[in-house]
Scaffold this motif. Structure first.
Motif, PDB file in Angstrom:
ATOM      1  N   MET A  58       6.945  -0.557   6.058  1.00  0.00           N
ATOM      2  CA  MET A  58       5.571  -0.711   6.507  1.00  0.00           C
ATOM      3  C   MET A  58       4.685   0.249   5.731  1.00  0.00           C
ATOM      4  O   MET A  58       5.019   1.430   5.561  1.00  0.00           O
ATOM      5  N   GLY A  59       3.575  -0.262   5.231  1.00  0.00           N
ATOM      6  CA  GLY A  59       2.649   0.572   4.492  1.00  0.00           C
ATOM      7  C   GLY A  59       1.226   0.396   4.969  1.00  0.00           C
ATOM      8  O   GLY A  59       0.955  -0.363   5.906  1.00  0.00           O
ATOM      9  N   SER A  60       0.313   1.075   4.305  1.00  0.00           N
ATOM     10  CA  SER A  60      -1.093   1.012   4.685  1.00  0.00           C
ATOM     11  C   SER A  60      -1.688  -0.374   4.477  1.00  0.00           C
ATOM     12  O   SER A  60      -2.723  -0.698   5.067  1.00  0.00           O
ATOM     13  N   GLY A  61      -1.007  -1.208   3.652  1.00  0.00           N
ATOM     14  CA  GLY A  61      -1.536  -2.533   3.358  1.00  0.00           C
ATOM     15  C   GLY A  61      -0.705  -3.681   3.873  1.00  0.00           C
ATOM     16  O   GLY A  61      -0.988  -4.841   3.556  1.00  0.00           O
ATOM     17  N   GLY A  94       0.824  -1.204   0.000  1.00  0.00           N
ATOM     18  CA  GLY A  94       0.000   0.000   0.000  1.00  0.00           C
ATOM     19  C   GLY A  94       0.858   1.255   0.000  1.00  0.00           C
ATOM     20  O   GLY A  94       1.983   1.265  -0.520  1.00  0.00           O
ATOM     21  N   ASP A  95       0.333   2.311   0.596  1.00  0.00           N
ATOM     22  CA  ASP A  95       1.084   3.560   0.690  1.00  0.00           C
ATOM     23  C   ASP A  95       2.168   3.422   1.757  1.00  0.00           C
ATOM     24  O   ASP A  95       1.887   3.017   2.891  1.00  0.00           O
ATOM     25  N   SER A 155       5.336  12.808   1.314  1.00  0.00           N
ATOM     26  CA  SER A 155       4.024  12.340   1.753  1.00  0.00           C
ATOM     27  C   SER A 155       3.816  12.451   3.256  1.00  0.00           C
ATOM     28  O   SER A 155       2.699  12.292   3.749  1.00  0.00           O
ATOM     29  N   GLU A 157       4.455   4.164   4.722  1.00  0.00           N
ATOM     30  CA  GLU A 157       4.299   5.017   5.893  1.00  0.00           C
ATOM     31  C   GLU A 157       5.559   5.070   6.753  1.00  0.00           C
ATOM     32  O   GLU A 157       5.852   6.094   7.360  1.00  0.00           O
ATOM     33  N   ALA A 213       5.564  10.356   5.167  1.00  0.00           N
ATOM     34  CA  ALA A 213       6.120   9.085   5.629  1.00  0.00           C
ATOM     35  C   ALA A 213       7.520   9.307   6.192  1.00  0.00           C
ATOM     36  O   ALA A 213       8.230  10.239   5.798  1.00  0.00           O
TER      37      ALA A 213
END
Length: 337
Positions: A242-245, A141-142, A219, A144, A221
């Motif tokens: 680590m991301g949103s998903g 995902g995005d 962003s 972070e 992050a």
């Protein structure tokens, strides 16, 4: 087949010499070093020719490309020589120890349509490449939070420390480049802090041996990078994103995968002895990408601009170590671009 000359026959030059000699697409034609005996030793070992005249390495009648692994203070001149001769160049970091001087070199080379690839070899680590591709594909995902660790087993000699430019320019710069490579974005600010814990004498050179840097991406992050010169357990390098998903990790390398289980303990293999043992395969991979790019005419990556941007991050991080506050990262634009 690319006729290549090697500039520099010290430790890292000798590593590159072995890869040049082994590569099926390279005619390892020449080696030059300011120490003729050192150049001759490499030439004898790998079946090439040593020269005492640096101009021989930039003769387009004999050479197609150069590998610049000479001392840092010679990189700029050698990049200019390669551009003047119309030779492709693979160059160890940095472009120059001084950022403004590095900008001048990029201007000079770009104005002459020079072709240069920076040897940020960790981009060609198998695990980091897989991690970068997964992030680019959106698997987490995005983005972070990115966590990077670089911990070496032994503090370098003080004679090295005093000319290294400091831990941010010398060591962490590889991970500043990896930040841009993995995140696909340029950090906008950095806060760095450090201490001389393993060897307090390092402080006399305005350097540290234990450090942490936090970079902020456009962003919002964050990227955390810890760089340590001395561990008690070997060389430790790893990255997680680590991301949103979800999360993806390129974990620690160990020297083997056999574990011995007892009633009250588990004994497993430890870390590589040093940084070289961990990253050795990436040098051959870097050379292979360079040779392929020369043969196909494809753009070099990492480029001179990539080298300049990593250096700009390192400069801001070095300022932060001294100022004790977050520093904005200014990315210089070469005048020729």
């Amino acid at each position: 087949m690319q006729r290549m000359a090697l500039l520099g026959a010290g430790f890292i030059g000798s590593v590159h010499a072995g890869n040049l000699a082994a590569h099926p697409g390279v005619d390892f034609a020449l080696v030059y070093d300011v120490d003729p005996d050192r150049a001759q030793a490499v030439a004898t070992r790998y079946g090439t020719v040593a020269t005492t005249k640096i101009e021989d390495a930039f003769d387009p009648e004999r050479i197609d490309a150069v590998f610049i692994a000479s001392s840092t203070d010679s990189h700029a001149d050698n990049l200019r020589r390669a551009a003047d001769a119309g030779l492709a160049a693979l160059c160890e970091k940095p472009i120059d120890k001084d950022l403004m001087a590095a900008i001048d070199v990029v201007d000079y080379v770009t104005a002459r349509d020079g072709r240069v690839m920076m040897a940020f070899n960790r981009r060609f680590d198998r695990d980091y490449g897989a991690l970068q591709r997964a992030v680019a594909a959106g698997d987490v995902g995005d983005v972070e939070l990115i966590q990077m660790t670089s911990r070496g087993p032994v503090v370098p000699p003080l004679d090295y420390i005093k000319v290294s430019g400091g831990i941010m320019r010398d060591s962490a710069v590889h991970f500043f480049d990896l930040t841009r490579f993995i995140a696909g974005a340029d950090p906008v600010e950095v806060f760095a802090s450090g201490s001389a814990l393993a060897d307090p004498r390092i402080a006399q050179y305005d350097d540290v041996d234990t450090s942490a840097a936090i970079l902020k991406l456009p962003s919002g992050a964050l990227v955390q990078i810890d760089s340590v010169r001395r561990t008690a357990y070997g060389y430790d390098e790893r990255i997680e994103v680590m991301g949103s998903g979800g999360l993806i990790e390129a974990g620690r390398h160990v020297t083997g995968t056999v574990s011995r289980y007892g009633a009250n303990s588990v004994v497993a293999n430890g870390m590589p002895a040093g940084w070289f043992e961990r990253v050795q395969p990436t040098y051959a991979a870097t050379l292979d990408i360079f040779v392929t790019s020369v043969e196909t005419g494809s753009p070099f990556s990492p480029s001179l601009t990539d080298g300049l941007k990593a250096q700009a991050i390192a400069e801001a991080a070095t300022r932060s170590l001294t100022s004790g506050r977050s520093e904005t990262i200014s990315y210089p634009t070469p005048r020729a671009e």
